[in-house]
Design an enzyme around this catalytic site. Sequence first.
Site, PDB file in Angstrom:
ATOM      1  N   VAL A  52      -3.452   7.986   6.585  1.00 51.51           N
ATOM      2  CA  VAL A  52      -2.974   8.231   7.946  1.00 51.51           C
ATOM      3  C   VAL A  52      -3.606   7.316   8.984  1.00 51.51           C
ATOM      4  O   VAL A  52      -3.232   7.375  10.157  1.00 51.51           O
ATOM      5  CB  VAL A  52      -3.215   9.696   8.367  1.00 51.51           C
ATOM      6  CG1 VAL A  52      -2.362  10.631   7.536  1.00 51.51           C
ATOM      7  CG2 VAL A  52      -4.693  10.072   8.281  1.00 51.51           C
ATOM      8  N   TYR A  53      -4.543   6.464   8.610  1.00 51.08           N
ATOM      9  CA  TYR A  53      -5.147   5.565   9.589  1.00 51.08           C
ATOM     10  C   TYR A  53      -4.101   4.571  10.075  1.00 51.08           C
ATOM     11  O   TYR A  53      -3.552   3.791   9.295  1.00 51.08           O
ATOM     12  CB  TYR A  53      -6.331   4.810   8.992  1.00 51.08           C
ATOM     13  CG  TYR A  53      -7.559   5.655   8.713  1.00 51.08           C
ATOM     14  CD1 TYR A  53      -7.651   6.975   9.154  1.00 51.08           C
ATOM     15  CD2 TYR A  53      -8.639   5.141   8.009  1.00 51.08           C
ATOM     16  CE1 TYR A  53      -8.774   7.750   8.903  1.00 51.08           C
ATOM     17  CE2 TYR A  53      -9.773   5.909   7.757  1.00 51.08           C
ATOM     18  CZ  TYR A  53      -9.835   7.205   8.198  1.00 51.08           C
ATOM     19  OH  TYR A  53     -10.955   7.967   7.950  1.00 51.08           O
ATOM     20  N   ALA A  54      -3.823   4.650  11.378  1.00 48.80           N
ATOM     21  CA  ALA A  54      -2.793   3.807  12.004  1.00 48.80           C
ATOM     22  C   ALA A  54      -1.472   3.927  11.252  1.00 48.80           C
ATOM     23  O   ALA A  54      -0.746   2.943  11.072  1.00 48.80           O
ATOM     24  CB  ALA A  54      -3.239   2.351  12.082  1.00 48.80           C
ATOM     25  N   ASP A  55      -1.158   5.156  10.818  1.00 49.76           N
ATOM     26  CA  ASP A  55       0.101   5.427  10.104  1.00 49.76           C
ATOM     27  C   ASP A  55       0.263   4.542   8.867  1.00 49.76           C
ATOM     28  O   ASP A  55       1.366   4.109   8.536  1.00 49.76           O
ATOM     29  CB  ASP A  55       1.309   5.243  11.035  1.00 49.76           C
ATOM     30  CG  ASP A  55       1.322   6.255  12.164  1.00 49.76           C
ATOM     31  OD1 ASP A  55       0.806   7.374  11.963  1.00 49.76           O
ATOM     32  OD2 ASP A  55       1.818   5.931  13.256  1.00 49.76           O
ATOM     33  N   GLY A  56      -0.829   4.267   8.195  1.00 50.65           N
ATOM     34  CA  GLY A  56      -0.776   3.468   6.971  1.00 50.65           C
ATOM     35  C   GLY A  56      -1.087   2.000   7.163  1.00 50.65           C
ATOM     36  O   GLY A  56      -1.283   1.269   6.184  1.00 50.65           O
TER      37      GLY A  56
END
Length: 326
Positions: A52-56
């Site tokens: 989920v970091y920066a939406d992948g």
Amino acid sequence: MEQRHLGRTGLRVSRMGLGTMTWGRDTDEHDAADQMKAYLDAGGNFVDTADVYADGEAEYMIGRLLDGYIPRSEVVIATKAASVPYSERRFDGSRGHLLQALDHSLARLGTDHVDLWQLHAYDPSTPLEETLHALDLAVTSGRARYVGVSNFSGWQLAKAATWQSAAPGRVVVASTQVEYSLLQRGIEREVLPAALDLGVGLLPWSPLGRGVLTGKYRHAMPADSRGASAHMGPFVAPYLDDHSRRIVDALATAADGLGAAPIEVALAWVRDRPGVVAPIVGARNAGQLRASLAAESVTLPTEIRNALEDVSQPMTGYPDDSWSQA
């Protein structure tokens, strides 16, 4: 950089990890490459991320760096799954979601396996044995080498680790990633004792107290800091109170006495706490990262360590201390 075993496993990781939560959001691809180079040049090998970091995008960045730039064998890649930020259900520990998330992570990372796959948080709506079965399947299928958890409470960690060790063929819980710093020592009440007893390695996140232990907030709010930003301000705010200020002042005094920077002293303190394998250090650019990596050469004298522990001592009570004295 020295290496340590991850819990009771044969996996060895550098005693300071590279965090990538800002990659793809506050850190662009050029700065990410500079950070990776600085980290590897310092002898580091442990890179932590999440789906989920920066939406992948953080995983995509790591994948592009591994594509012809960094030999896969030189880097221990750790990622996480279970968070669903755009859903009413914040965490999904179902077997279906987790295994699908792992496949997506592998595609973004451009690799056929991750070295450490972690549950990002505990999901109370899914039976724990189902969640843990996904970890077993990840390892037996070759998609993960080791597994861990993150943000589990003491009883949740104890239950998960005990379940996994209760029957042959289940994969041991190698690590738990938790917030731990001079400003946040809550894990010492139950999580740390459970981890030590069960042989689970600690991976502290935000070891610099969400940036406050750098000392940058002592006298003012820097305009370009996390605390001043709209999306990170609420994250930093809890550590800008009077109690935290006293700890930061003591840290600054200790650093002055040692001829070191507060950031180095803060990281050396948490790095050498019982059970800790590797603090996860995040930075927006390579310059900030190098300032953190300088802690590798710092070892705190006993009197400095004791003074910092006294001023930051967490509150305790029943049953932590009073029951044993009854």
